[in-house]
Scaffold this motif. Structure first.
Motif, short mmCIF file in Angstrom:
data_model
loop_
_atom_site.label_atom_id
_atom_site.label_comp_id
_atom_site.label_asym_id
_atom_site.label_seq_id
_atom_site.Cartn_x
_atom_site.Cartn_y
_atom_site.Cartn_z
N ALA A 41 6.26 -9.89 4.04
CA ALA A 41 4.96 -9.34 3.63
C ALA A 41 4.02 -9.28 4.83
CB ALA A 41 4.37 -10.18 2.52
N LEU A 42 4.00 -10.32 5.64
CA LEU A 42 3.15 -10.34 6.82
C LEU A 42 3.58 -9.27 7.81
CD1 LEU A 42 0.89 -11.78 8.36
CD2 LEU A 42 2.63 -13.29 9.31
N ASN A 43 4.87 -9.06 7.94
CA ASN A 43 5.38 -8.02 8.84
C ASN A 43 4.92 -6.65 8.37
OD1 ASN A 43 6.70 -7.11 11.05
ND2 ASN A 43 8.77 -7.32 10.21
N GLY A 44 4.94 -6.41 7.06
CA GLY A 44 4.46 -5.14 6.52
C GLY A 44 2.98 -4.93 6.79
N LYS A 45 2.18 -5.99 6.64
CA LYS A 45 0.75 -5.89 6.92
C LYS A 45 0.49 -5.63 8.41
CE LYS A 45 -0.77 -8.73 3.05
NZ LYS A 45 -1.43 -9.98 2.64
N LEU A 46 1.28 -6.27 9.27
CA LEU A 46 1.13 -6.03 10.70
C LEU A 46 1.48 -4.60 11.07
CD1 LEU A 46 2.47 -9.32 12.32
CD2 LEU A 46 0.15 -8.44 12.38
N THR A 47 2.50 -4.05 10.43
CA THR A 47 2.87 -2.66 10.68
C THR A 47 1.75 -1.73 10.25
OG1 THR A 47 5.19 -3.22 10.32
CG2 THR A 47 4.61 -0.90 10.18
N GLU A 48 1.16 -2.00 9.10
CA GLU A 48 0.04 -1.20 8.62
C GLU A 48 -1.15 -1.31 9.59
OE1 GLU A 48 -3.16 -1.14 4.95
OE2 GLU A 48 -1.29 -2.26 4.72
N LEU A 49 -1.44 -2.49 10.04
CA LEU A 49 -2.54 -2.70 10.99
C LEU A 49 -2.27 -1.97 12.30
CD1 LEU A 49 -5.21 -4.17 11.62
CD2 LEU A 49 -3.85 -6.09 12.41
N HIS A 50 -1.03 -2.00 12.74
CA HIS A 50 -0.65 -1.31 13.98
C HIS A 50 -0.89 0.19 13.85
CE1 HIS A 50 1.45 -0.56 17.71
NE2 HIS A 50 2.25 0.30 17.09
N THR A 51 -0.50 0.76 12.74
CA THR A 51 -0.72 2.21 12.55
C THR A 51 -2.21 2.53 12.49
OG1 THR A 51 -0.47 1.94 10.15
CG2 THR A 51 1.48 2.60 11.39
N ARG A 52 -3.00 1.66 11.89
CA ARG A 52 -4.45 1.89 11.84
C ARG A 52 -5.07 1.80 13.23
NH1 ARG A 52 -7.20 -0.98 6.60
NH2 ARG A 52 -6.04 0.19 5.02
N VAL A 53 -4.64 0.84 14.02
CA VAL A 53 -5.16 0.70 15.38
C VAL A 53 -4.78 1.92 16.21
CG1 VAL A 53 -4.94 -0.64 17.52
CG2 VAL A 53 -5.30 -1.81 15.35
N GLU A 54 -3.56 2.40 16.05
CA GLU A 54 -3.15 3.61 16.77
C GLU A 54 -4.00 4.80 16.37
OE1 GLU A 54 1.03 4.11 16.03
OE2 GLU A 54 1.58 3.01 17.84
N ALA A 55 -4.32 4.90 15.07
CA ALA A 55 -5.18 6.00 14.61
C ALA A 55 -6.57 5.89 15.23
CB ALA A 55 -5.26 5.99 13.10
N VAL A 56 -7.11 4.68 15.31
CA VAL A 56 -8.43 4.49 15.91
C VAL A 56 -8.37 4.81 17.40
CG1 VAL A 56 -10.16 2.74 16.52
CG2 VAL A 56 -9.21 2.82 14.21
N GLU A 57 -7.32 4.41 18.10
CA GLU A 57 -7.18 4.73 19.51
C GLU A 57 -7.10 6.24 19.72
OE1 GLU A 57 -3.72 2.59 20.79
OE2 GLU A 57 -4.83 0.75 21.16
N THR A 58 -6.36 6.90 18.87
CA THR A 58 -6.25 8.36 18.96
C THR A 58 -7.61 9.00 18.74
OG1 THR A 58 -3.99 8.21 18.09
CG2 THR A 58 -5.02 10.38 18.06
N LEU A 59 -8.36 8.52 17.77
CA LEU A 59 -9.70 9.04 17.50
C LEU A 59 -10.62 8.82 18.69
CD1 LEU A 59 -11.68 10.24 15.41
CD2 LEU A 59 -12.15 7.90 14.70
N LEU A 60 -10.55 7.62 19.28
CA LEU A 60 -11.39 7.32 20.45
C LEU A 60 -11.00 8.21 21.64
CD1 LEU A 60 -11.69 3.44 20.29
CD2 LEU A 60 -13.49 5.12 19.87
N ARG A 61 -9.74 8.45 21.85
CA ARG A 61 -9.32 9.31 22.95
C ARG A 61 -9.77 10.75 22.73
NH1 ARG A 61 -3.71 6.48 23.11
NH2 ARG A 61 -4.19 4.81 24.57
N SER A 62 -9.77 11.18 21.48
CA SER A 62 -10.18 12.56 21.21
C SER A 62 -11.68 12.74 21.40
CB SER A 62 -9.79 12.98 19.79
OG SER A 62 -10.56 12.25 18.84
N VAL A 63 -12.46 11.69 21.27
CA VAL A 63 -13.91 11.76 21.45
C VAL A 63 -14.23 11.89 22.94
CG1 VAL A 63 -16.06 10.44 21.24
CG2 VAL A 63 -14.45 10.52 19.34
N GLU A 64 -13.48 11.28 23.79
CA GLU A 64 -13.74 11.31 25.23
C GLU A 64 -13.52 12.66 25.74
OE1 GLU A 64 -11.11 8.54 27.02
OE2 GLU A 64 -12.20 6.83 26.31
#
Length: 77
Positions: A54-77
């Motif tokens: 269960a923790l591994n699944g939550k970490l995977t979900e968090l990782h995808t969210r962080v990647e989405a935020v990084e992508t959003l931040l890169r697109s703003v620059e």
């Protein structure tokens, strides 16, 4: 004299049988308690594995969210 030896031998055989039975009984009780403890350890291990998955699944979900935020931040620059 022979009768006394036979009586002593019979008493020793009976005492030996009682001793063997008692030792076997307590070994059986120890084995049962060990088996119960192992069953509890097995249950705890299965629970730990489920929690880890269960923790591994939550970490995977968090990782995808962080990647989405990084992508959003890169697109703003």
């Amino acid at each position: 004299m022979t009768g006394a030896l036979i009586a002593i031998a019979i008493v020793l055989i009976v005492i030996g049988g009682i001793t063997t039975s008692t030792v076997a009984y307590f070994r059986l009780q120890r084995h049962r308690s060990d088996a119960a403890a192992m069953a509890e350890y097995r249950r705890l291990a299965e629970e730990a594995v489920a929690n880890q998955q269960a923790l591994n699944g939550k970490l995977t979900e968090l990782h995808t969210r962080v990647e989405a935020v990084e992508t959003l931040l890169r697109s703003v620059e």
